[in-house]
Design a protein around this motif. Structure first.
Motif, mmCIF file in Angstrom:
data_model
loop_
_atom_site.group_PDB
_atom_site.id
_atom_site.type_symbol
_atom_site.label_atom_id
_atom_site.label_comp_id
_atom_site.label_asym_id
_atom_site.label_seq_id
_atom_site.Cartn_x
_atom_site.Cartn_y
_atom_site.Cartn_z
ATOM 1 N N UNK A 30 0.863 -1.120 -0.082
ATOM 2 C CA UNK A 30 0.132 0.058 -0.043
ATOM 3 C C UNK A 30 0.891 1.196 0.064
ATOM 4 N N UNK A 31 1.845 1.153 0.602
ATOM 5 C CA UNK A 31 2.982 2.505 0.842
ATOM 6 C C UNK A 31 4.236 1.688 1.415
ATOM 7 N N UNK A 32 5.169 2.639 1.170
ATOM 8 C CA UNK A 32 6.505 2.312 1.798
ATOM 9 C C UNK A 32 7.382 3.613 2.251
ATOM 10 N N UNK A 33 6.669 4.153 3.434
ATOM 11 C CA UNK A 33 7.269 5.117 3.944
ATOM 12 C C UNK A 33 8.700 5.154 4.198
ATOM 13 N N UNK A 34 9.259 6.294 3.357
ATOM 14 C CA UNK A 34 10.724 6.410 3.570
ATOM 15 C C UNK A 34 11.437 6.424 4.940
ATOM 16 N N UNK A 51 9.156 0.209 9.090
ATOM 17 C CA UNK A 51 8.014 -0.905 9.471
ATOM 18 C C UNK A 51 6.460 -0.205 9.246
ATOM 19 N N UNK A 52 5.531 -0.881 8.375
ATOM 20 C CA UNK A 52 4.394 -0.274 8.241
ATOM 21 C C UNK A 52 3.601 0.060 9.513
ATOM 22 N N UNK A 53 3.907 -0.946 10.596
ATOM 23 C CA UNK A 53 3.296 -0.549 11.802
ATOM 24 C C UNK A 53 3.567 0.796 12.442
ATOM 25 N N UNK A 54 4.610 1.296 12.268
ATOM 26 C CA UNK A 54 5.209 2.589 12.600
ATOM 27 C C UNK A 54 4.605 3.715 11.908
ATOM 28 N N UNK A 55 3.765 3.578 10.801
ATOM 29 C CA UNK A 55 3.378 4.773 10.010
ATOM 30 C C UNK A 55 2.539 5.918 10.615
ATOM 31 N N UNK A 56 2.682 6.938 10.238
ATOM 32 C CA UNK A 56 1.688 8.097 10.792
ATOM 33 C C UNK A 56 1.198 8.677 9.672
ATOM 34 N N UNK A 57 0.022 9.426 10.086
ATOM 35 C CA UNK A 57 -0.538 10.217 8.861
ATOM 36 C C UNK A 57 0.431 11.353 8.628
ATOM 37 N N UNK A 58 1.201 11.845 9.522
ATOM 38 C CA UNK A 58 2.329 13.023 9.225
ATOM 39 C C UNK A 58 3.040 12.607 8.124
ATOM 40 N N UNK A 59 3.366 11.200 7.927
ATOM 41 C CA UNK A 59 4.263 10.840 6.964
ATOM 42 C C UNK A 59 3.881 11.275 5.612
ATOM 43 N N UNK A 86 8.542 14.552 2.959
ATOM 44 C CA UNK A 86 7.065 13.888 2.759
ATOM 45 C C UNK A 86 7.465 12.380 2.538
ATOM 46 N N UNK A 87 7.724 11.872 3.507
ATOM 47 C CA UNK A 87 8.312 10.238 3.435
ATOM 48 C C UNK A 87 7.348 9.317 2.761
ATOM 49 N N UNK A 88 5.910 9.575 2.779
ATOM 50 C CA UNK A 88 4.908 8.783 2.278
ATOM 51 C C UNK A 88 5.117 8.698 0.822
ATOM 52 N N UNK A 89 5.822 9.697 0.114
ATOM 53 C CA UNK A 89 6.099 9.725 -1.391
ATOM 54 C C UNK A 89 6.701 8.653 -1.955
ATOM 55 N N UNK A 90 7.582 7.898 -0.913
ATOM 56 C CA UNK A 90 8.490 6.922 -1.403
ATOM 57 C C UNK A 90 7.675 5.696 -2.202
ATOM 58 N N UNK A 91 8.139 5.336 -3.519
ATOM 59 C CA UNK A 91 7.641 4.339 -4.381
ATOM 60 C C UNK A 91 6.220 4.626 -4.933
ATOM 61 N N UNK A 92 5.685 5.878 -4.704
ATOM 62 C CA UNK A 92 4.511 6.240 -5.376
ATOM 63 C C UNK A 92 4.517 6.599 -6.544
ATOM 64 N N UNK A 93 5.883 7.054 -7.037
ATOM 65 C CA UNK A 93 5.920 7.227 -8.735
ATOM 66 C C UNK A 93 5.482 8.660 -8.955
ATOM 67 N N UNK A 94 5.642 9.648 -7.919
ATOM 68 C CA UNK A 94 5.292 11.106 -8.317
ATOM 69 C C UNK A 94 5.923 12.089 -7.264
ATOM 70 N N UNK A 95 5.990 13.078 -7.668
ATOM 71 C CA UNK A 95 6.277 14.157 -6.725
ATOM 72 C C UNK A 95 5.625 15.589 -6.878
#
Length: 219
Positions: A30-34, A51-59, A86-95
Motif C-alpha cells: 500500500x505504501x513504503x514510508x521512507x 515498518x508499516x506498523x510505525x507509519x503516521x498520518x504525518x508521513x 514527505x516520506x509517504x511519497x516513497x515508491x508512489x512514482x510522483x512528486x
C-alpha cells in the motif's frame, strides 16, 4: 522465414521489457514510508521503508510547498516534495513542485529525463511551451486555473512575461526522482568542461562567445 520470425519475437519481447523501464516501478505494498534516518552502507535504487506498523498520518503530509523560496539568477525558484519532507511519497512514482517565477522571470529550457509534468497556474500569467522531436514548438499562454502538460523528456520552459506581477504554479511529475537538466547550464557549465570546439561547432559561435556564456552562467 522461421529465423526472421524468431528474431521478430525476440525484438518484440525486448521492446516490451524496455517499456517497463519507462516509468517508476509499481509498489508492491500500500505504501513504503521512507526511512531516511538510518545510515546505509549499501546501494539501493530508492529509499528503504520503515515498518508499516510505525507509519503516521504525518508521513503523508508536508508544508514544504507553503512558502516561496528565493529566486535564482534566472528569476525563479522550485520547491519540491521528496522523501525527506514527505516520506509517504516513497515508491508512489510522483512528486509535487511549487514554482515561483519573479516578474519577467524564466524557467529556462530544460527537461526531466524520467517524468512527464503537468502544471497548473495559480497566480499571475505564464507563457509555457515545449519542443517535440520534430523541432515543433508548442506554446500556450496560461491564466490562473489553467493547466498544461509537458511530455516526458522533452525540452520545455515557463516564462513570466508580466512586468508587474510574479507568477505561482504547482506541478505534478510522474516520477519519485524526475531529474532536471537546464539545457544551457548542462552544456556550458559541465564538470569537466565540454570541449570548446564541440560548443563552437555545435552552436556556431566563437571561442569568445563560449567564454562569455560560461561566465554568465557561472561556469
Amino acid at each position: 522465414m522461421e529465423i526472421n520470425y524468431v528474431l521478430l519475437l525476440q525484438f518484440l519481447s525486448l521492446f516490451s521489457l524496455l517499456g517497463f523501464g519507462f516509468s517508476d516501478p509499481e509498489p508492491l505494498n500500500d505504501y513504503c514510508v521512507a526511512d531516511s534516518t538510518n545510515p546505509r552502507n549499501f546501494f539501493l535504487n530508492g529509499v528503504p521503508c520503515i515498518d508499516p506498523d510505525h507509519t503516521l498520518a504525518s508521513h503523508f503530509a508536508t508544508s514544504a510547498l507553503s512558502k516561496p523560496g528565493s529566486a535564482n539568477k534566472f528569476g525563479f525558484n522550485v520547491t519540491l516534495t521528496n522523501v525527506n519532507n514527505m516520506p509517504g511519497l516513497n515508491t508512489l512514482g510522483m512528486v509535487m513542485a511549487r514554482i515561483d517565477i519573479a516578474v519577467n522571470g524564466l524557467v529556462p529550457p530544460h527537461s526531466h529525463p524520467r517524468a512527464s509534468e503537468v502544471t497548473i497556474l495559480l497566480e499571475g500569467s505564464l507563457l509555457v511551451g515545449f519542443v517535440d522531436t520534430t523541432n515543433h514548438l508548442h506554446t500556450q499562454r496560461l491564466r490562473p486555473g489553467e493547466s498544461f502538460v509537458f511530455p516526458k523528456g522533452l525540452i520545455h520552459f515557463l516564462y513570466n512575461t508580466d512586468v508587474v506581477k510574479p507568477a505561482l504554479a504547482i506541478s505534478g511529475l510522474s516520477s519519485q526522482n524526475p531529474g532536471a537538466q537546464i539545457s544551457s547550464v548542462s552544456t556550458f557549465t559541465s564538470k569537466p568542461d565540454m570541449p570548446d570546439d564541440v560548443l563552437k561547432k555545435g552552436f556556431k559561435i566563437t571561442g569568445q562567445d563560449v567564454t562569455k556564456i560560461r561566465m554568465n552562467l557561472g561556469g
